[in-house]
Design an enzyme around this catalytic site. Sequence first.
Site, PDB file in Angstrom:
ATOM      1  N   SER A 179      21.107 -23.395  -2.429  1.00  0.00           N
ATOM      2  CA  SER A 179      22.483 -23.513  -2.932  1.00  0.00           C
ATOM      3  C   SER A 179      22.825 -22.302  -3.797  1.00  0.00           C
ATOM      4  O   SER A 179      23.956 -21.799  -3.756  1.00  0.00           O
ATOM      5  CB  SER A 179      22.641 -24.784  -3.765  1.00  0.00           C
ATOM      6  OG  SER A 179      22.481 -25.912  -2.961  1.00  0.00           O
ATOM      7  N   ARG A 229      10.620 -25.951   0.631  1.00  0.00           N
ATOM      8  CA  ARG A 229      10.736 -24.728   1.434  1.00  0.00           C
ATOM      9  C   ARG A 229       9.442 -23.931   1.335  1.00  0.00           C
ATOM     10  O   ARG A 229       8.561 -24.074   2.137  1.00  0.00           O
ATOM     11  CB  ARG A 229      11.940 -23.892   0.984  1.00  0.00           C
ATOM     12  CG  ARG A 229      13.276 -24.499   1.394  1.00  0.00           C
ATOM     13  CD  ARG A 229      14.410 -23.931   0.624  1.00  0.00           C
ATOM     14  NE  ARG A 229      14.146 -24.045  -0.814  1.00  0.00           N
ATOM     15  CZ  ARG A 229      14.930 -23.663  -1.754  1.00  0.00           C
ATOM     16  NH1 ARG A 229      16.051 -23.071  -1.467  1.00  0.00           N
ATOM     17  NH2 ARG A 229      14.619 -23.832  -3.023  1.00  0.00           N
ATOM     18  N   LYS A 248      26.962 -29.726 -16.749  1.00  0.00           N
ATOM     19  CA  LYS A 248      26.914 -28.533 -15.894  1.00  0.00           C
ATOM     20  C   LYS A 248      28.301 -28.220 -15.369  1.00  0.00           C
ATOM     21  O   LYS A 248      29.102 -29.122 -15.132  1.00  0.00           O
ATOM     22  CB  LYS A 248      26.002 -28.802 -14.691  1.00  0.00           C
ATOM     23  CG  LYS A 248      24.530 -28.635 -14.971  1.00  0.00           C
ATOM     24  CD  LYS A 248      23.800 -28.588 -13.648  1.00  0.00           C
ATOM     25  CE  LYS A 248      22.309 -28.716 -13.790  1.00  0.00           C
ATOM     26  NZ  LYS A 248      21.662 -28.987 -12.500  1.00  0.00           N
ATOM     27  N   HIS A 276      19.860 -28.607   3.573  1.00  0.00           N
ATOM     28  CA  HIS A 276      19.986 -30.000   3.117  1.00  0.00           C
ATOM     29  C   HIS A 276      20.286 -30.920   4.305  1.00  0.00           C
ATOM     30  O   HIS A 276      19.697 -31.991   4.441  1.00  0.00           O
ATOM     31  CB  HIS A 276      21.134 -30.148   2.102  1.00  0.00           C
ATOM     32  CG  HIS A 276      20.889 -29.481   0.776  1.00  0.00           C
ATOM     33  ND1 HIS A 276      21.804 -28.666   0.162  1.00  0.00           N
ATOM     34  CD2 HIS A 276      19.820 -29.527  -0.059  1.00  0.00           C
ATOM     35  CE1 HIS A 276      21.330 -28.255  -0.994  1.00  0.00           C
ATOM     36  NE2 HIS A 276      20.120 -28.747  -1.154  1.00  0.00           N
TER      37      HIS A 276
HETATM   38  O1  PNS Z   1      19.062 -30.080  -6.130  1.00  0.00           O
HETATM   39  P1  PNS Z   1      18.417 -30.092  -7.484  1.00  0.00           P
HETATM   40  O2  PNS Z   1      19.304 -29.397  -8.499  1.00  0.00           O
HETATM   41  O3  PNS Z   1      17.028 -29.556  -7.478  1.00  0.00           O
HETATM   42  O4  PNS Z   1      18.373 -31.669  -7.899  1.00  0.00           O
HETATM   43  C1  PNS Z   1      17.805 -32.047  -9.119  1.00  0.00           C
HETATM   44  C2  PNS Z   1      18.017 -33.545  -9.388  1.00  0.00           C
HETATM   45  C3  PNS Z   1      19.494 -33.892  -9.466  1.00  0.00           C
HETATM   46  C4  PNS Z   1      17.347 -34.364  -8.306  1.00  0.00           C
HETATM   47  C5  PNS Z   1      17.302 -33.790 -10.768  1.00  0.00           C
HETATM   48  O5  PNS Z   1      17.810 -32.916 -11.714  1.00  0.00           O
HETATM   49  C6  PNS Z   1      17.437 -35.218 -11.261  1.00  0.00           C
HETATM   50  O6  PNS Z   1      16.790 -36.104 -10.775  1.00  0.00           O
HETATM   51  N1  PNS Z   1      18.332 -35.405 -12.258  1.00  0.00           N
HETATM   52  C7  PNS Z   1      18.560 -36.699 -12.865  1.00  0.00           C
HETATM   53  C8  PNS Z   1      17.878 -36.775 -14.237  1.00  0.00           C
HETATM   54  C9  PNS Z   1      16.444 -37.248 -14.141  1.00  0.00           C
HETATM   55  O7  PNS Z   1      16.149 -38.291 -13.584  1.00  0.00           O
HETATM   56  N2  PNS Z   1      15.517 -36.451 -14.701  1.00  0.00           N
HETATM   57  C10 PNS Z   1      14.103 -36.810 -14.698  1.00  0.00           C
HETATM   58  C11 PNS Z   1      13.384 -36.356 -13.434  1.00  0.00           C
HETATM   59  S1  PNS Z   1      12.923 -34.677 -13.538  1.00  0.00           S
END
Ligand code: PNS
Length: 161
Positions: free
Chosen positions: A129, A91, A42, A18
Amino acid sequence: MRRLAIYPGSFDPPTLGHLDVIERASKLFDEIIVAVGVNSAKKPLLPDRYRIESLQESTKHLPNVKVEGFTGLLVDFVQSKAALSIVRGLRATADFEYEFQMAMVNRRLASEVDTVFLMTKWEYSYLSSSIVREVATLGGDYSGMVPPAVAKVIHRALRKT
Ligand code: PNS
């Protein structure tokens, strides 16, 4: 016009991969906001505050990077900052499907917002992670996988469990 990008994620915990993406993005954009997803449904390894503060500490050498928490839809946060770009790290091919879906949903919700993908360094291409969480909770050495400020808060969080 200042080019502002949002780098969102769960960052549970933030990894060296990150940080590598943040450093790359900070050279491409005028300003980066690292947006830490705060999701009460979560149960993270690291509490929100630990994720945000350890990212702030790990990015303090980058003057154009800020770290903030966000709840709700990512595009709402992006639009509230008047940003036009979302940065995500990529990745291997395994990431592609999920990332493609997320980018498409976000574009459908906010057609002016584009997602920009950055590849991490070769040595971090295996790092995630979830791998760090597993190694840490099973007592392995995760110190070479995360920035020092993150290692400190993982240690603190595990002591409390
Ligand atoms: O590091 P991650 O867990 O892959 O991050 C995921 C994240 C937080 C970017 C994603 O879950 C997110 O954007 N959550 C907010 C809810 C949202 O906007 N959902 C619609 C887009 S898929």
